[in-house]
Design a protein around this motif. Structure first.
Motif, PDB file in Angstrom:
ATOM      1  N   ARG A  50      45.572  34.987  60.347  1.00 10.96           N
ATOM      2  CA  ARG A  50      45.336  34.865  58.914  1.00 10.96           C
ATOM      3  C   ARG A  50      46.188  35.868  58.142  1.00 10.96           C
ATOM      4  NH1 ARG A  50      39.784  36.369  56.378  1.00 10.96           N
ATOM      5  NH2 ARG A  50      40.393  36.105  54.244  1.00 10.96           N
ATOM      6  N   LEU A  51      46.753  35.425  57.039  1.00  4.35           N
ATOM      7  CA  LEU A  51      47.478  36.317  56.144  1.00  4.35           C
ATOM      8  C   LEU A  51      46.455  36.871  55.158  1.00  4.35           C
ATOM      9  CD1 LEU A  51      50.136  37.547  55.077  1.00  4.35           C
ATOM     10  CD2 LEU A  51      50.366  35.536  53.623  1.00  4.35           C
ATOM     11  N   ARG A  52      46.167  38.151  55.280  1.00  6.15           N
ATOM     12  CA  ARG A  52      45.181  38.791  54.411  1.00  6.15           C
ATOM     13  C   ARG A  52      45.895  39.528  53.291  1.00  6.15           C
ATOM     14  NH1 ARG A  52      42.300  41.408  59.381  1.00  6.15           N
ATOM     15  NH2 ARG A  52      41.287  39.577  60.247  1.00  6.15           N
ATOM     16  N   THR A  53      45.240  39.564  52.147  1.00  5.63           N
ATOM     17  CA  THR A  53      45.798  40.237  50.989  1.00  5.63           C
ATOM     18  C   THR A  53      44.795  41.248  50.457  1.00  5.63           C
ATOM     19  OG1 THR A  53      46.955  38.203  50.386  1.00  5.63           O
ATOM     20  CG2 THR A  53      46.792  39.881  48.700  1.00  5.63           C
ATOM     21  N   THR A  54      45.210  42.497  50.365  1.00  2.00           N
ATOM     22  CA  THR A  54      44.411  43.490  49.656  1.00  2.00           C
ATOM     23  C   THR A  54      44.630  43.185  48.184  1.00  2.00           C
ATOM     24  OG1 THR A  54      44.831  45.105  51.379  1.00  2.00           O
ATOM     25  CG2 THR A  54      44.053  45.954  49.271  1.00  2.00           C
ATOM     26  N   PRO A  55      43.579  42.890  47.441  1.00  4.63           N
ATOM     27  CA  PRO A  55      43.761  42.375  46.081  1.00  4.63           C
ATOM     28  C   PRO A  55      44.426  43.341  45.109  1.00  4.63           C
ATOM     29  CG  PRO A  55      41.423  42.704  46.564  1.00  4.63           C
ATOM     30  CD  PRO A  55      42.187  43.038  47.805  1.00  4.63           C
ATOM     31  N   TYR A  56      45.027  42.733  44.085  1.00  5.67           N
ATOM     32  CA  TYR A  56      45.588  43.506  42.983  1.00  5.67           C
ATOM     33  C   TYR A  56      44.440  44.192  42.259  1.00  5.67           C
ATOM     34  CZ  TYR A  56      49.821  40.714  43.603  1.00  5.67           C
ATOM     35  OH  TYR A  56      50.944  40.129  44.123  1.00  5.67           O
ATOM     36  N   GLN A  57      44.741  45.333  41.616  1.00  4.62           N
ATOM     37  CA  GLN A  57      43.708  46.074  40.897  1.00  4.62           C
ATOM     38  C   GLN A  57      44.307  46.680  39.638  1.00  4.62           C
ATOM     39  OE1 GLN A  57      41.651  48.891  43.315  1.00  4.62           O
ATOM     40  NE2 GLN A  57      40.381  49.635  41.648  1.00  4.62           N
ATOM     41  N   CYS A  58      43.553  46.629  38.553  1.00  3.94           N
ATOM     42  CA  CYS A  58      43.985  47.219  37.288  1.00  3.94           C
ATOM     43  C   CYS A  58      43.907  48.737  37.409  1.00  3.94           C
ATOM     44  CB  CYS A  58      43.102  46.730  36.149  1.00  3.94           C
ATOM     45  SG  CYS A  58      43.486  47.509  34.563  1.00  3.94           S
ATOM     46  N   ARG A  59      44.974  49.394  37.050  1.00  7.58           N
ATOM     47  CA  ARG A  59      44.984  50.858  37.100  1.00  7.58           C
ATOM     48  C   ARG A  59      44.299  51.471  35.884  1.00  7.58           C
ATOM     49  NH1 ARG A  59      51.118  51.672  39.365  1.00  7.58           N
ATOM     50  NH2 ARG A  59      50.667  50.911  41.445  1.00  7.58           N
ATOM     51  N   GLY A  60      44.062  50.661  34.865  1.00  8.90           N
ATOM     52  CA  GLY A  60      43.407  51.154  33.653  1.00  8.90           C
ATOM     53  C   GLY A  60      41.899  51.208  33.780  1.00  8.90           C
ATOM     54  N   CYS A  61      41.290  50.075  34.147  1.00  5.85           N
ATOM     55  CA  CYS A  61      39.827  50.009  34.190  1.00  5.85           C
ATOM     56  C   CYS A  61      39.275  49.804  35.598  1.00  5.85           C
ATOM     57  CB  CYS A  61      39.318  48.903  33.274  1.00  5.85           C
ATOM     58  SG  CYS A  61      39.676  47.225  33.843  1.00  5.85           S
ATOM     59  N   GLY A  62      40.139  49.506  36.568  1.00  7.74           N
ATOM     60  CA  GLY A  62      39.673  49.329  37.941  1.00  7.74           C
ATOM     61  C   GLY A  62      39.279  47.905  38.299  1.00  7.74           C
ATOM     62  N   PHE A  63      39.479  46.953  37.389  1.00 16.35           N
ATOM     63  CA  PHE A  63      39.144  45.555  37.679  1.00 16.35           C
ATOM     64  C   PHE A  63      39.906  45.080  38.918  1.00 16.35           C
ATOM     65  CE2 PHE A  63      40.059  41.000  37.229  1.00 16.35           C
ATOM     66  CZ  PHE A  63      38.768  40.499  37.141  1.00 16.35           C
ATOM     67  N   PRO A  78      42.414  40.993  32.607  1.00 12.68           N
ATOM     68  CA  PRO A  78      41.660  40.177  31.657  1.00 12.68           C
ATOM     69  C   PRO A  78      40.609  40.976  30.872  1.00 12.68           C
ATOM     70  CG  PRO A  78      40.909  39.762  33.880  1.00 12.68           C
ATOM     71  CD  PRO A  78      42.099  40.670  33.986  1.00 12.68           C
ATOM     72  N   LEU A  79      40.233  42.137  31.367  1.00 12.97           N
ATOM     73  CA  LEU A  79      39.216  42.940  30.683  1.00 12.97           C
ATOM     74  C   LEU A  79      39.808  43.887  29.642  1.00 12.97           C
ATOM     75  CD1 LEU A  79      36.816  43.884  33.628  1.00 12.97           C
ATOM     76  CD2 LEU A  79      36.617  42.016  31.997  1.00 12.97           C
ATOM     77  N   CYS A  80      40.711  44.761  30.084  1.00 10.20           N
ATOM     78  CA  CYS A  80      41.231  45.788  29.177  1.00 10.20           C
ATOM     79  C   CYS A  80      42.637  45.478  28.661  1.00 10.20           C
ATOM     80  CB  CYS A  80      41.201  47.155  29.850  1.00 10.20           C
ATOM     81  SG  CYS A  80      42.397  47.343  31.188  1.00 10.20           S
ATOM     82  N   LYS A  81      43.244  44.406  29.159  1.00 10.50           N
ATOM     83  CA  LYS A  81      44.590  43.958  28.745  1.00 10.50           C
ATOM     84  C   LYS A  81      45.704  44.911  29.167  1.00 10.50           C
ATOM     85  CE  LYS A  81      42.518  40.581  26.670  1.00 10.50           C
ATOM     86  NZ  LYS A  81      42.063  39.524  27.517  1.00 10.50           N
ATOM     87  N   ASP A  82      45.388  45.853  30.056  1.00  8.10           N
ATOM     88  CA  ASP A  82      46.395  46.792  30.557  1.00  8.10           C
ATOM     89  C   ASP A  82      47.361  46.044  31.469  1.00  8.10           C
ATOM     90  OD1 ASP A  82      47.830  48.977  31.544  1.00  8.10           O
ATOM     91  OD2 ASP A  82      46.045  50.235  31.674  1.00  8.10           O
TER      92      ASP A  82
END
Length: 93
Positions: A50-63, A78-82
């Motif tokens: 399986r090709l696993r992906t560690t998800p992207y994360q917002c550096r501003g709010c942590g989403f 989508p939350l803080c628009k950063d």
């Protein structure tokens, strides 16, 4: 050396890598890496892995973009628009 997709697969099998690392090591543009990843995913799936992906994360709010189905990075949160989004890490396991 083989095809670009085979090279990308081999690089990910060695250790987890980001798209930027893959582009530098494979000698292609980062955008091209994202086009090849769905095909690499099918290839490794056929081998029972399986090709696993560690998800992207917002550096501003942590989403965390945990339910993202595409390999391309999101343009902004989508939350803080950063627009400062951390890199996803790809691994085969």
């Amino acid at each position: 050396m083989g095809t670009v997709r085979k090279r990308i697969q081999e690089l990910i099998e060695q250790r987890p890598r980001t798209a930027i690392e893959l582009s530098q090591l494979a000698g292609i543009k980062e955008k091209e890496v994202y086009k090849h990843l769905p095909h690499v995913e099918k290839t490794v799936k056929a081998k029972g892995k399986r090709l696993r992906t560690t998800p992207y994360q917002c550096r501003g709010c942590g989403f965390v973009f945990k339910d993202r189905k595409h390999f391309h990075p999101p343009s902004r949160c989508p939350l803080c628009k950063d627009e400062r989004i951390s890199e996803a890490v790809f691994e085969i396991g």
